[in-house]
Structures are given as structure tokens and as C-alpha cells.
Design a protein around this motif. Structure first.
Motif, PDB file in Angstrom:
ATOM      1  N   ASP A  39     -15.512  11.273   6.630  1.00 32.56           N
ATOM      2  CA  ASP A  39     -14.745  10.411   7.540  1.00 32.56           C
ATOM      3  C   ASP A  39     -15.291   8.986   7.642  1.00 32.56           C
ATOM      4  OD1 ASP A  39     -12.919  12.379   8.138  1.00 32.56           O
ATOM      5  OD2 ASP A  39     -13.938  13.046   9.962  1.00 32.56           O
ATOM      6  N   LYS A  40     -16.138   8.578   6.703  1.00 31.95           N
ATOM      7  CA  LYS A  40     -16.726   7.233   6.780  1.00 31.95           C
ATOM      8  C   LYS A  40     -15.776   6.156   6.287  1.00 31.95           C
ATOM      9  CE  LYS A  40     -20.995   4.727   5.732  1.00 31.95           C
ATOM     10  NZ  LYS A  40     -22.337   4.791   5.088  1.00 31.95           N
ATOM     11  N   TYR A  41     -15.093   6.428   5.164  1.00 36.71           N
ATOM     12  CA  TYR A  41     -14.216   5.422   4.570  1.00 36.71           C
ATOM     13  C   TYR A  41     -12.817   5.980   4.345  1.00 36.71           C
ATOM     14  CZ  TYR A  41     -18.715   3.289   3.364  1.00 36.71           C
ATOM     15  OH  TYR A  41     -19.991   2.764   3.412  1.00 36.71           O
ATOM     16  N   ALA A  42     -11.832   5.102   4.497  1.00 33.99           N
ATOM     17  CA  ALA A  42     -10.463   5.388   4.059  1.00 33.99           C
ATOM     18  C   ALA A  42     -10.200   4.549   2.821  1.00 33.99           C
ATOM     19  CB  ALA A  42      -9.460   5.047   5.152  1.00 33.99           C
ATOM     20  N   TRP A  43      -9.581   5.179   1.816  1.00 32.20           N
ATOM     21  CA  TRP A  43      -9.303   4.514   0.541  1.00 32.20           C
ATOM     22  C   TRP A  43      -7.795   4.329   0.399  1.00 32.20           C
ATOM     23  CZ3 TRP A  43     -13.315   3.024  -2.675  1.00 32.20           C
ATOM     24  CH2 TRP A  43     -14.580   3.510  -2.329  1.00 32.20           C
ATOM     25  N   VAL A  44      -7.370   3.105   0.136  1.00 31.91           N
ATOM     26  CA  VAL A  44      -5.952   2.749   0.095  1.00 31.91           C
ATOM     27  C   VAL A  44      -5.568   2.296  -1.310  1.00 31.91           C
ATOM     28  CG1 VAL A  44      -4.141   1.270   1.044  1.00 31.91           C
ATOM     29  CG2 VAL A  44      -6.027   2.033   2.521  1.00 31.91           C
ATOM     30  N   ALA A  45      -4.530   2.937  -1.874  1.00 32.51           N
ATOM     31  CA  ALA A  45      -3.990   2.542  -3.176  1.00 32.51           C
ATOM     32  C   ALA A  45      -2.873   1.536  -2.953  1.00 32.51           C
ATOM     33  CB  ALA A  45      -3.463   3.765  -3.917  1.00 32.51           C
ATOM     34  N   ASN A  46      -3.003   0.360  -3.546  1.00 32.03           N
ATOM     35  CA  ASN A  46      -2.034  -0.726  -3.368  1.00 32.03           C
ATOM     36  C   ASN A  46      -1.109  -0.777  -4.582  1.00 32.03           C
ATOM     37  OD1 ASN A  46      -3.348  -1.684  -0.895  1.00 32.03           O
ATOM     38  ND2 ASN A  46      -5.008  -2.288  -2.265  1.00 32.03           N
ATOM     39  N   GLN A  47       0.134  -0.333  -4.387  1.00 29.73           N
ATOM     40  CA  GLN A  47       1.081  -0.177  -5.494  1.00 29.73           C
ATOM     41  C   GLN A  47       1.843  -1.440  -5.827  1.00 29.73           C
ATOM     42  OE1 GLN A  47       3.804   3.206  -5.231  1.00 29.73           O
ATOM     43  NE2 GLN A  47       5.426   1.933  -6.085  1.00 29.73           N
ATOM     44  N   GLY A  48       2.220  -2.235  -4.808  1.00 28.69           N
ATOM     45  CA  GLY A  48       3.152  -3.323  -5.048  1.00 28.69           C
ATOM     46  C   GLY A  48       4.522  -2.762  -5.369  1.00 28.69           C
ATOM     47  N   THR A  49       5.266  -3.423  -6.261  1.00 26.36           N
ATOM     48  CA  THR A  49       6.588  -2.954  -6.677  1.00 26.36           C
ATOM     49  C   THR A  49       6.642  -2.916  -8.197  1.00 26.36           C
ATOM     50  OG1 THR A  49       7.538  -5.181  -6.761  1.00 26.36           O
ATOM     51  CG2 THR A  49       7.655  -4.008  -4.645  1.00 26.36           C
ATOM     52  N   PHE A  50       7.710  -2.319  -8.745  1.00 24.58           N
ATOM     53  CA  PHE A  50       7.852  -2.257 -10.197  1.00 24.58           C
ATOM     54  C   PHE A  50       7.939  -3.659 -10.790  1.00 24.58           C
ATOM     55  CE2 PHE A  50      10.531  -1.998 -14.046  1.00 24.58           C
ATOM     56  CZ  PHE A  50       9.715  -1.181 -14.818  1.00 24.58           C
ATOM     57  N   GLY A  51       8.671  -4.550 -10.105  1.00 25.41           N
ATOM     58  CA  GLY A  51       8.807  -5.918 -10.599  1.00 25.41           C
ATOM     59  C   GLY A  51       7.582  -6.769 -10.354  1.00 25.41           C
ATOM     60  N   PRO A  59       0.818  -1.210   0.000  1.00 29.11           N
ATOM     61  CA  PRO A  59       0.000   0.000   0.000  1.00 29.11           C
ATOM     62  C   PRO A  59       0.853   1.261   0.000  1.00 29.11           C
ATOM     63  CG  PRO A  59      -0.003  -1.028   2.171  1.00 29.11           C
ATOM     64  CD  PRO A  59       0.645  -2.000   1.242  1.00 29.11           C
ATOM     65  N   ALA A  60       0.436   2.233  -0.810  1.00 29.14           N
ATOM     66  CA  ALA A  60       1.152   3.506  -0.928  1.00 29.14           C
ATOM     67  C   ALA A  60       0.357   4.596  -0.220  1.00 29.14           C
ATOM     68  CB  ALA A  60       1.406   3.839  -2.394  1.00 29.14           C
ATOM     69  N   GLN A  61      -0.481   5.314  -0.956  1.00 28.78           N
ATOM     70  CA  GLN A  61      -1.220   6.412  -0.340  1.00 28.78           C
ATOM     71  C   GLN A  61      -2.572   5.971   0.211  1.00 28.78           C
ATOM     72  OE1 GLN A  61      -1.517  10.142  -2.390  1.00 28.78           O
ATOM     73  NE2 GLN A  61       0.607  10.118  -3.080  1.00 28.78           N
ATOM     74  N   VAL A  62      -3.043   6.756   1.191  1.00 33.12           N
ATOM     75  CA  VAL A  62      -4.371   6.571   1.769  1.00 33.12           C
ATOM     76  C   VAL A  62      -5.058   7.926   1.788  1.00 33.12           C
ATOM     77  CG1 VAL A  62      -3.473   6.866   4.136  1.00 33.12           C
ATOM     78  CG2 VAL A  62      -5.687   5.746   3.776  1.00 33.12           C
ATOM     79  N   TYR A  63      -6.393   7.920   1.613  1.00 35.12           N
ATOM     80  CA  TYR A  63      -7.154   9.163   1.655  1.00 35.12           C
ATOM     81  C   TYR A  63      -8.472   8.914   2.377  1.00 35.12           C
ATOM     82  CZ  TYR A  63      -8.644  13.798   0.157  1.00 35.12           C
ATOM     83  OH  TYR A  63      -9.030  15.126   0.144  1.00 35.12           O
ATOM     84  N   ILE A  64      -8.773   9.785   3.343  1.00 35.55           N
ATOM     85  CA  ILE A  64     -10.034   9.699   4.072  1.00 35.55           C
ATOM     86  C   ILE A  64     -11.045  10.628   3.407  1.00 35.55           C
ATOM     87  CG2 ILE A  64     -11.193  10.071   6.281  1.00 35.55           C
ATOM     88  CD1 ILE A  64      -8.533   9.518   7.680  1.00 35.55           C
ATOM     89  N   GLN A  65     -12.196  10.091   3.011  1.00 34.98           N
ATOM     90  CA  GLN A  65     -13.189  10.931   2.343  1.00 34.98           C
ATOM     91  C   GLN A  65     -13.764  11.945   3.324  1.00 34.98           C
ATOM     92  OE1 GLN A  65     -15.769   7.654   0.944  1.00 34.98           O
ATOM     93  NE2 GLN A  65     -17.404   8.548   2.182  1.00 34.98           N
TER      94      GLN A  65
END
Length: 337
Positions: A251-263, A242-248
Motif C-alpha cells: 500500500d505504499k505506492y499507486a502506479w498509474v498507466a497513462n494511455q492518452g488516445t489512439f490519435g 490515465p487508464a488503469q491504476v494498481y496499488i502495490q
């Protein structure tokens, strides 16, 4: 857990800078290799590309939507969070923060804060803008009247993503080379404590009441949810890296972007219910999901896909991607008016 894999790709193959914008347009901006993409929220078309020498790692819009702040590092690499360790010493002329007029796209000021500037965030009262310097283990406080660095505050090791409380009193900085979040008192202009959250925190979020802190734990594939008063930590499993997180805004939900790695890239966004502390949906997006933001009305989520050079637009009610937008190369951060 709900998974949605159907994705509709928009026909937005026109050249950036040649699209017509709607009369009541607002915009979102992505930080790319070599510049910034400016996208109309109504049409999801790239309206303009702002050229910047270097890699724009993070982009944020000011509270009154008049200015965008960016951090710039030398071009090269895959962006994201791979290879950040080991940066040290003093910042160079190729490492800086910059402020642009959000309407005219004109450069207002370049600011040399420190080594490997990472994230930039404005205080809600628009008095300061803060820049984390990953290579110097500190955060620079810039006065918005003079555009000068007025204080440099030591943090933990490898400060990266940060968010500032709604009352502009505290900043919460993820120290990615240790297991803590630095709490910065902006009245005292000092770090007052560190909260232990887990392994390799990348970015943070804070609810409007200042009671709940979140941090992505990159090496644990988890989101830490922290009671600020007690410092009690609960962890929710999300996707890979996981990279960035954003709370809408409600304040009900947090959204998480899952990046992994380049490889081994990941390609998902996790929706976390902050009341139940559960992951309630996983939405498939593009490869290397990195930056994430929600619209002010909580109808849409926008996520940058670093390894696809795109932004996925998610319908919050449906929990599915409704549009994919081609943007600049290696899009990192994202912000919205």
C-alpha cells in the motif's frame, strides 16, 4: 519529479508457445485482440497464446491462482476507453465473461452477464466474481460454485474498472460516464452510496485496510485519492489520459498507466506516494500504456502498451524499464500470479 527514458528491449522474438519455462515459473497474462498471452515471470517470454474469439478487454486471476477470468467484446476498434459511451441494450453472444483453468488453459465456463462487459474481479474469499456491464449500467455477481449470475446490481452510468476490498465486503466501481464511484455492499448485494471523485473515472484501487480509495480521472489527467470514511478527495496530477491504476501489496505506492488516445497516445507510468499524495516518478514506457500490475514482492511493475503490442517491465527500486516483451495485438488488461 524523476523521469527515466532509457529502455532495454529484450530479445524475445521466438514464436509464442515454443518457449521453455523455468521449473519454478509463475506467470502474468495479458488480454489481447483475439486471445490471451501467458508470460513467464522469470524469463519474460511468452510461453503460450490462448485463442479467444473477439477482443479480450480485461483479465484477472483468482486469489488461489487456479483460474483466470476474462471479459470479451466483439473484435474491432482500438480498445481502451475510446468509444465506450453509447453502448446499451442487452448483451449478445459475442459479449461475455469466461473462466479458464490457469494451468491447463482450458475453458471452464462462458457467462453472459450483460451489454459490453468491462472488468472482472474475484472476491478474496473466492465466493464470487463480479463483472461490470458498461452498456447496462450494472454489475453482475457470479457464484463461484455454480458459475451462475446470482444477482445484478444497478450502478452509476457506464460502470467500468472495479476493485474489491481485502475483506470481500465491498466493491468500488468507477462510473466512467459520470463523476462517481459506486460502493457495492456485497453482504446486502446493493449499491449503498456513490462517492464523487472527478471527471471520467476509469478504474479504482483500494488499500488493504479499506481506508483509502483511488480512481483514475481520464479527462483530468489526475489520480483521485479518497478518504473512504470522510469522502474527502485529493487529486494528484499524472500523465495524459490515465487508464488503469494498481496499488502495490504494501500500500505504499499507486502506479498509474497513462494511455492518452489512439490519435495522441501517451507513453508513461506515474508512481504516486499514497502517504504524501505526490507523484514521485514518471517512467517512459510504450505507446498507449493501459493495464498495470505489480509483482507480489513489489519488485516489478508490468504495463501493457496497447499501440505497441508490448509489455514494459519496470524495476521498482530503479524506476526504469528493464525489459520489453512482445505480446498479442492491442493488449489491454493484465494480471499476475
Amino acid at each position: 519529479m524523476e523521469t527515466n527514458q532509457n529502455q532495454k528491449e529484450a530479445n524475445n522474438l521466438g514464436q509464442p508457445g515454443h518457449e521453455e519455462q523455468a521449473a519454478d515459473s509463475t506467470f502474468y497474462f495479458t488480454a489481447n485482440e483475439g486471445g490471451i498471452s501467458k508470460i513467464d515471470t522469470l524469463t519474460n517470454k511468452v510461453i503460450e497464446s490462448i485463442e479467444v474469439e473477439g477482443t479480450v478487454h480485461n483479465v484477472q486471476i483468482s486469489p488461489e491462482n487456479k483460474m483466470i477470468g476474462i471479459t470479451i467484446v466483439p473484435s474491432g476498434g482500438h480498445g481502451g476507453h475510446e468509444g465506450h459511451e453509447g453502448h446499451g441494450g442487452h448483451g449478445t453472444k459475442n459479449e461475455k465473461a469466461a473462466l479458464y483453468d490457469a494451468k491447463t488453459n482450458e475453458l471452464i465456463k462462458e457467462i453472459y452477464s450483460g451489454a459490453h462487459p468491462a472488468h472482472i474481479v474475484f472476491t478474496e474469499n473466492n465466493q464470487f466474481v463480479l463483472v461490470t456491464n458498461t452498456g447496462d449500467n450494472n454489475v453482475s455477481v457470479i457464484d463461484m460454485k455454480t458459475y451462475e449470475v446470482v444477482r445484478t446490481i444497478p450502478t452509476g452510468n457506464g460502470p467500468h474498472g472495479l476493485r474489491i476490498s481485502a475483506d470481500s465486503k465491498f466493491a468500488y466501481i468507477a462510473n466512467m460516464n459520470e463523476n462517481t464511484v459506486s460502493v457495492i455492499d456485497l453482504g446486502k448485494m446493493e449499491e449503498t452510496k456513490k462517492i464523487v471523485v472527478g471527471n471520467v473515472p476509469i478504474t479504482t484501487g483500494i488499500t488493504k485496510d479499506g481506508k483509502t480509495l483511488v480512481a483514475t480521472l481520464n479527462s483530468e489527467n489526475s489520480l483521485a485519492i479518497v478518504d473512504v470514511a470522510s469522502e474527502k478527495v485529493e487529486k494528484v496530477k499524472v500523465g495524459k489520459g490515465p487508464a488503469q491504476v494498481y496499488i502495490q501489496s504494501d500500500d505504499k505506492y499507486a502506479w498509474v498507466a497513462n494511455q492518452g488516445t489512439f490519435g495522441n497516445p501517451s507513453n508513461s507510468v506515474t508512481k504516486v506516494d499514497l502517504e504524501t499524495k505526490e507523484a514521485i516518478a514518471t517512467i517512459e514506457v510504450g505507446n498507449g500504456a493501459h493495464g498495470i500490475v505489480t509483482s507480489k514482492d513489489n519488485k516489478f511493475v508490468y504495463v501493457t502498451n496497447m499501440y505497441d503490442n508490448t509489455v514494459s517491465v519496470i524495476d521498482i527500486e530503479k524506476n526504469e524499464v528493464i525489459t520489453t516483451v512482445n505480446v498479442g495485438e492491442n493488449p489491454n488488461g493484465i494480471t499476475i500470479q
